[in-house]
Design a protein around this motif. Structure first.
Motif, PDB file in Angstrom:
ATOM      1  N   ASP A   1      -0.351   0.552  21.434  1.00 18.11           N
ATOM      2  CA  ASP A   1       0.616   1.647  21.474  1.00 18.11           C
ATOM      3  C   ASP A   1       0.906   2.256  20.101  1.00 18.11           C
ATOM      4  OD1 ASP A   1       1.485   1.987  24.309  1.00 18.11           O
ATOM      5  OD2 ASP A   1       1.799  -0.173  24.101  1.00 18.11           O
ATOM      6  N   ALA A   2       0.158   1.825  19.087  1.00 15.26           N
ATOM      7  CA  ALA A   2       0.283   2.411  17.748  1.00 15.26           C
ATOM      8  C   ALA A   2      -0.897   3.339  17.489  1.00 15.26           C
ATOM      9  CB  ALA A   2       0.312   1.297  16.703  1.00 15.26           C
ATOM     10  N   LEU A   3      -0.760   4.162  16.454  1.00 12.66           N
ATOM     11  CA  LEU A   3      -1.888   4.930  15.932  1.00 12.66           C
ATOM     12  C   LEU A   3      -2.423   4.121  14.754  1.00 12.66           C
ATOM     13  CD1 LEU A   3      -0.234   8.475  15.957  1.00 12.66           C
ATOM     14  CD2 LEU A   3      -1.679   7.444  17.708  1.00 12.66           C
ATOM     15  N   THR A   4      -3.587   3.526  14.909  1.00 15.87           N
ATOM     16  CA  THR A   4      -4.049   2.559  13.909  1.00 15.87           C
ATOM     17  C   THR A   4      -4.923   3.232  12.853  1.00 15.87           C
ATOM     18  OG1 THR A   4      -5.932   1.888  15.262  1.00 15.87           O
ATOM     19  CG2 THR A   4      -3.894   0.644  15.515  1.00 15.87           C
ATOM     20  N   VAL A   5      -4.805   2.695  11.626  1.00 12.89           N
ATOM     21  CA  VAL A   5      -5.511   3.292  10.491  1.00 12.89           C
ATOM     22  C   VAL A   5      -6.177   2.216   9.642  1.00 12.89           C
ATOM     23  CG1 VAL A   5      -4.026   5.328  10.343  1.00 12.89           C
ATOM     24  CG2 VAL A   5      -3.415   3.275   9.034  1.00 12.89           C
ATOM     25  N   ASN A   6      -7.234   2.625   8.958  1.00  5.36           N
ATOM     26  CA  ASN A   6      -7.829   1.866   7.874  1.00  5.36           C
ATOM     27  C   ASN A   6      -6.948   2.123   6.645  1.00  5.36           C
ATOM     28  OD1 ASN A   6      -9.270   1.261   5.517  1.00  5.36           O
ATOM     29  ND2 ASN A   6     -11.203   2.091   6.257  1.00  5.36           N
ATOM     30  N   PRO A   7      -6.347   1.091   6.050  1.00  8.14           N
ATOM     31  CA  PRO A   7      -5.357   1.339   4.989  1.00  8.14           C
ATOM     32  C   PRO A   7      -5.925   1.963   3.726  1.00  8.14           C
ATOM     33  CG  PRO A   7      -5.879  -1.005   5.132  1.00  8.14           C
ATOM     34  CD  PRO A   7      -6.512  -0.348   6.328  1.00  8.14           C
ATOM     35  N   TYR A   8      -7.225   1.884   3.547  1.00  5.83           N
ATOM     36  CA  TYR A   8      -7.844   2.473   2.356  1.00  5.83           C
ATOM     37  C   TYR A   8      -8.186   3.948   2.563  1.00  5.83           C
ATOM     38  CZ  TYR A   8      -8.380  -2.439   1.124  1.00  5.83           C
ATOM     39  OH  TYR A   8      -8.134  -3.761   0.855  1.00  5.83           O
ATOM     40  N   ASP A   9      -8.143   4.412   3.814  1.00  5.30           N
ATOM     41  CA  ASP A   9      -8.586   5.763   4.168  1.00  5.30           C
ATOM     42  C   ASP A   9      -7.381   6.705   4.153  1.00  5.30           C
ATOM     43  OD1 ASP A   9      -9.631   8.062   5.210  1.00  5.30           O
ATOM     44  OD2 ASP A   9     -10.422   7.164   7.046  1.00  5.30           O
ATOM     45  N   VAL A  10      -7.182   7.357   3.024  1.00  6.53           N
ATOM     46  CA  VAL A  10      -6.041   8.266   2.876  1.00  6.53           C
ATOM     47  C   VAL A  10      -6.168   9.454   3.819  1.00  6.53           C
ATOM     48  CG1 VAL A  10      -4.861   9.809   1.245  1.00  6.53           C
ATOM     49  CG2 VAL A  10      -5.565   7.516   0.522  1.00  6.53           C
ATOM     50  N   THR A  11      -7.378   9.977   3.957  1.00  7.36           N
ATOM     51  CA  THR A  11      -7.599  11.109   4.866  1.00  7.36           C
ATOM     52  C   THR A  11      -7.297  10.706   6.307  1.00  7.36           C
ATOM     53  OG1 THR A  11      -9.297  12.031   3.408  1.00  7.36           O
ATOM     54  CG2 THR A  11      -9.307  12.767   5.701  1.00  7.36           C
ATOM     55  N   GLY A  12      -7.786   9.557   6.723  1.00  8.14           N
ATOM     56  CA  GLY A  12      -7.529   9.084   8.079  1.00  8.14           C
ATOM     57  C   GLY A  12      -6.050   8.830   8.315  1.00  8.14           C
ATOM     58  N   THR A  13      -5.356   8.314   7.315  1.00  6.02           N
ATOM     59  CA  THR A  13      -3.913   8.066   7.455  1.00  6.02           C
ATOM     60  C   THR A  13      -3.161   9.385   7.555  1.00  6.02           C
ATOM     61  OG1 THR A  13      -4.152   6.013   6.184  1.00  6.02           O
ATOM     62  CG2 THR A  13      -1.927   6.900   6.408  1.00  6.02           C
TER      63      THR A  13
ATOM     64  N   ASN B   1       0.814  -1.228   0.000  1.00  9.94           N
ATOM     65  CA  ASN B   1       0.000   0.000   0.000  1.00  9.94           C
ATOM     66  C   ASN B   1       0.844   1.273   0.000  1.00  9.94           C
ATOM     67  OD1 ASN B   1      -2.644   1.021  -0.068  1.00  9.94           O
ATOM     68  ND2 ASN B   1      -2.747   1.262   2.136  1.00  9.94           N
ATOM     69  N   ILE B   2       1.961   1.230  -0.719  1.00  8.20           N
ATOM     70  CA  ILE B   2       2.888   2.363  -0.703  1.00  8.20           C
ATOM     71  C   ILE B   2       2.272   3.603  -1.340  1.00  8.20           C
ATOM     72  CG2 ILE B   2       5.175   3.152  -1.440  1.00  8.20           C
ATOM     73  CD1 ILE B   2       5.992   0.156  -1.508  1.00  8.20           C
ATOM     74  N   VAL B   3       1.538   3.421  -2.415  1.00  8.20           N
ATOM     75  CA  VAL B   3       0.983   4.583  -3.128  1.00  8.20           C
ATOM     76  C   VAL B   3       0.018   5.353  -2.237  1.00  8.20           C
ATOM     77  CG1 VAL B   3      -0.464   5.308  -5.056  1.00  8.20           C
ATOM     78  CG2 VAL B   3       1.374   3.657  -5.444  1.00  8.20           C
ATOM     79  N   ARG B   4      -0.885   4.658  -1.547  1.00 13.96           N
ATOM     80  CA  ARG B   4      -1.805   5.383  -0.647  1.00 13.96           C
ATOM     81  C   ARG B   4      -1.045   6.045   0.500  1.00 13.96           C
ATOM     82  NH1 ARG B   4      -4.992   0.749  -1.453  1.00 13.96           N
ATOM     83  NH2 ARG B   4      -6.833   1.085  -2.755  1.00 13.96           N
ATOM     84  N   GLY B   5       0.031   5.418   0.952  1.00 17.61           N
ATOM     85  CA  GLY B   5       0.842   6.051   1.993  1.00 17.61           C
ATOM     86  C   GLY B   5       1.450   7.359   1.521  1.00 17.61           C
ATOM     87  N   LEU B   6       1.951   7.372   0.295  1.00 21.23           N
ATOM     88  CA  LEU B   6       2.490   8.603  -0.276  1.00 21.23           C
ATOM     89  C   LEU B   6       1.399   9.653  -0.452  1.00 21.23           C
ATOM     90  CD1 LEU B   6       4.886   7.049  -2.951  1.00 21.23           C
ATOM     91  CD2 LEU B   6       5.597   8.448  -0.994  1.00 21.23           C
ATOM     92  N   ARG B   7       0.222   9.211  -0.880  1.00 16.08           N
ATOM     93  CA  ARG B   7      -0.888  10.162  -1.047  1.00 16.08           C
ATOM     94  C   ARG B   7      -1.320  10.762   0.297  1.00 16.08           C
ATOM     95  NH1 ARG B   7      -0.421  11.917  -6.056  1.00 16.08           N
ATOM     96  NH2 ARG B   7      -0.954  10.388  -7.678  1.00 16.08           N
ATOM     97  N   ALA B   8      -1.252   9.959   1.353  1.00 14.90           N
ATOM     98  CA  ALA B   8      -1.590  10.476   2.689  1.00 14.90           C
ATOM     99  C   ALA B   8      -0.584  11.540   3.118  1.00 14.90           C
ATOM    100  CB  ALA B   8      -1.621   9.329   3.697  1.00 14.90           C
ATOM    101  N   TYR B   9       0.685  11.315   2.825  1.00 13.15           N
ATOM    102  CA  TYR B   9       1.727  12.305   3.134  1.00 13.15           C
ATOM    103  C   TYR B   9       1.515  13.574   2.306  1.00 13.15           C
ATOM    104  CZ  TYR B   9       6.426  14.364   3.340  1.00 13.15           C
ATOM    105  OH  TYR B   9       7.490  15.211   3.502  1.00 13.15           O
ATOM    106  N   GLU B  10       1.159  13.403   1.030  1.00 14.25           N
ATOM    107  CA  GLU B  10       0.866  14.552   0.161  1.00 14.25           C
ATOM    108  C   GLU B  10      -0.285  15.376   0.740  1.00 14.25           C
ATOM    109  OE1 GLU B  10       0.271  15.220  -4.601  1.00 14.25           O
ATOM    110  OE2 GLU B  10      -0.796  13.528  -3.679  1.00 14.25           O
TER     111      GLU B  10
END
Length: 461
Positions: free
Chosen positions: A404-416, A278-287
């Motif tokens: 102890d992590a901040l958990t995310v739905n991997p499809y949710d770019v806004t949430g990430t 899921n690297i692309v969505r991770g980059l989009r979340a950073y963007e």
């Protein structure tokens, strides 16, 4: 029916990739390259062991032909076309896609004659392993079969040697029953019955074990007396702490600091360019973080290591290209003369990965689906200043690290994106405390103990 001659190995491991590989140099000489990893170190403590693996390249095949081998290793020279069909055509293009739920279902999968031809190769590949194990195992020996490449081996081996203790360990997730049923009915049944030839099937998390049990209940009427186990593979903390401070890591740490610049926060990810990561969505979340929170511009750098994987498959080559394109988009949109928002490296370099671990203020681990994900467990162990972990709830590691992590739905770019902002703003004392607990949880079952626990469980009853 039993085999007429038995070998001498008391503990056998079967896996597609073995602990050694071979290359032929320019002079025609063969050189061995030994692999690392937890299974290799775990087996070093076991007497009378044998590792059965496949020849993966021409160097390996040539070594087998010349009779070159390592003590405790039997490498199988399976026909190259058969191996390609079994490994790329079935294991990585079908079983991996099913368990990671990666199909674009309007178009794929489509199981026709070509699939059936490849499946015959997968059967032949599994049969070669079963026959080799049957030949090499001592009476009553313990055999541990690894992963989705070899799902048929336990059942085939049981027919050849019913005296053996046989285990199967799955390093991937297991698909929920409705998704698993995409496989043709006879193939789904064959996979399950193949694995149920084992005395014990084990998984990385309870979730994957339960999914397997559900598939067995719905498709073959239950687990037929096969025991089900869970062994949550952990990071090798002692090795990582020592290795992360060797000279080559220090050099790369200095270089990375130069690329990041002074006084900036660092978000790190280290992955293969595997579709499930899921690297692309991770980059989009950073963007999105940079777009919506301009206060972070020039104050944060995303160090993204995306090491090419399975480049002989077109869909993986396309994905690798897309990762590079999105990183370049972000740098073009937001970059300044003295600030590169995304530092992307695509050449695999373990020492540089460890340097990034040490530098990380935030680690992003956001897979669509992952059997475990050891990066989530490794970074807290070696992070110099403590590290906030943004973690997908679809990673196996979530089961142990969620608190102890901040958990995310991997499809949710806004949430990430929001989780990245929260992680960047986390107070240092809170981050340090979380890191300590993450490191403890992540190293609770180091690789050596993980394997020995499976042997012990198999020998019980």
């Amino acid at each position: 029916m039993g085999s007429t001659t038995h070998g001498a190995a008391e503990v056998l491991v079967a896996s597609n990739r073995g602990p050694v590989s071979y290359v032929v140099d320019d002079d025609g000489e063969i050189a061995a390259k030994r692999g690392g990893g937890g299974l290799v170190s775990a087996l070093s403590a076991v007497e009378d062991k044998l590792w059965v693996c496949s020849a993966l390249g021409e160097g390996d095949r040539e070594a087998v032909r010349r009779g070159i081998t390592e003590p405790g290793v039997r490498m199988l020279d399976i026909d190259a076309d058969v191996h390609t069909d079994a490994y790329n055509g079935i294991a990585n293009s079908v079983l991996w896609f099913v368990h990671h739920m990666l199909y674009q279902t309007p178009l794929e999968p489509s199981f026709g004659p070509e699939f059936r031809r490849r499946w015959a190769s997968y059967e032949a590949y599994n049969r070669a392993f079963a026959q080799a194990l049957a030949e090499e195992a001592a009476p009553g020996a313990t055999v541990v079969v690894q992963d989705y490449h070899l799902t048929l081996v336990p059942g085939m081996l049981r027919e050849l040697r019913d005296d053996l203790r046989i285990g199967h360990f799955s390093h991937t997730p297991w698909a929920p029953v409705d998704y698993f049923r995409m496989l043709p009915d006879d193939i789904a049944e064959q996979v399950l019955r193949g694995m149920l030839g084992a005395d014990r099937c084990a998984f990385l998390t309870r979730r994957w074990a339960d999914a397997f049990t559900d598939c067995c209940t719905h498709l073959v009427g239950g687990t037929s007396g096969t025991r089900i186990g869970v062994h949550g593979l952990g990071a090798d903390g002692d090795f990582l702490r020592e290795r992360a401070h060797e000279d080559d890591v220090e050099e790369r740490l200095t270089a990375l600091r130069g690329q990041v610049g002074e006084g900036r926060k660092v978000i790190v990810r280290v992955d293969r360019t595997e579709l499930s990561k899921n690297i692309v969505r991770g980059l989009r979340a950073y963007e999105l973080l940079l777009a919506e929170r301009p206060e972070w511009r020039e104050r944060v750098v995303h160090v993204a290591f995306a090491y090419p994987s399975r480049q002989d498959l077109a869909v993986y080559r396309d994905y690798t290209d897309e990762v590079a394109r999105v990183a370049e988009d972000i740098n073009s949109r937001f970059g300044r003369a003295d600030w590169t928002p995304v530092v992307l490296h695509v050449k695999d370099d373990f020492a540089r990965s460890l340097a990034a671990y040490r530098l990380a203020d935030v680690t992003l681990v956001n897979p669509i689906r992952d059997g475990m994900n050891l990066v989530a467990k490794e970074v807290p162990v070696v992070s110099d200043e403590g590290c906030a972990l943004v973690l997908s709830r679809e990673a196996g590691a979530y089961e142990e690290l969620a608190e102890d992590a901040l958990t995310v739905n991997p499809y949710d770019v806004t949430g990430t994106s929001r989780a990245l902002a929260e992680a960047l703003a986390m107070p240092e004392d809170e981050r340090a405390e979380r890191t300590k607990r993450l490191a403890a949880a992540g190293t609770a079952l180091p690789p050596g103990q993980w394997f020995l626990d499976q042997l012990e469980a198999l020998r019980q009853d």
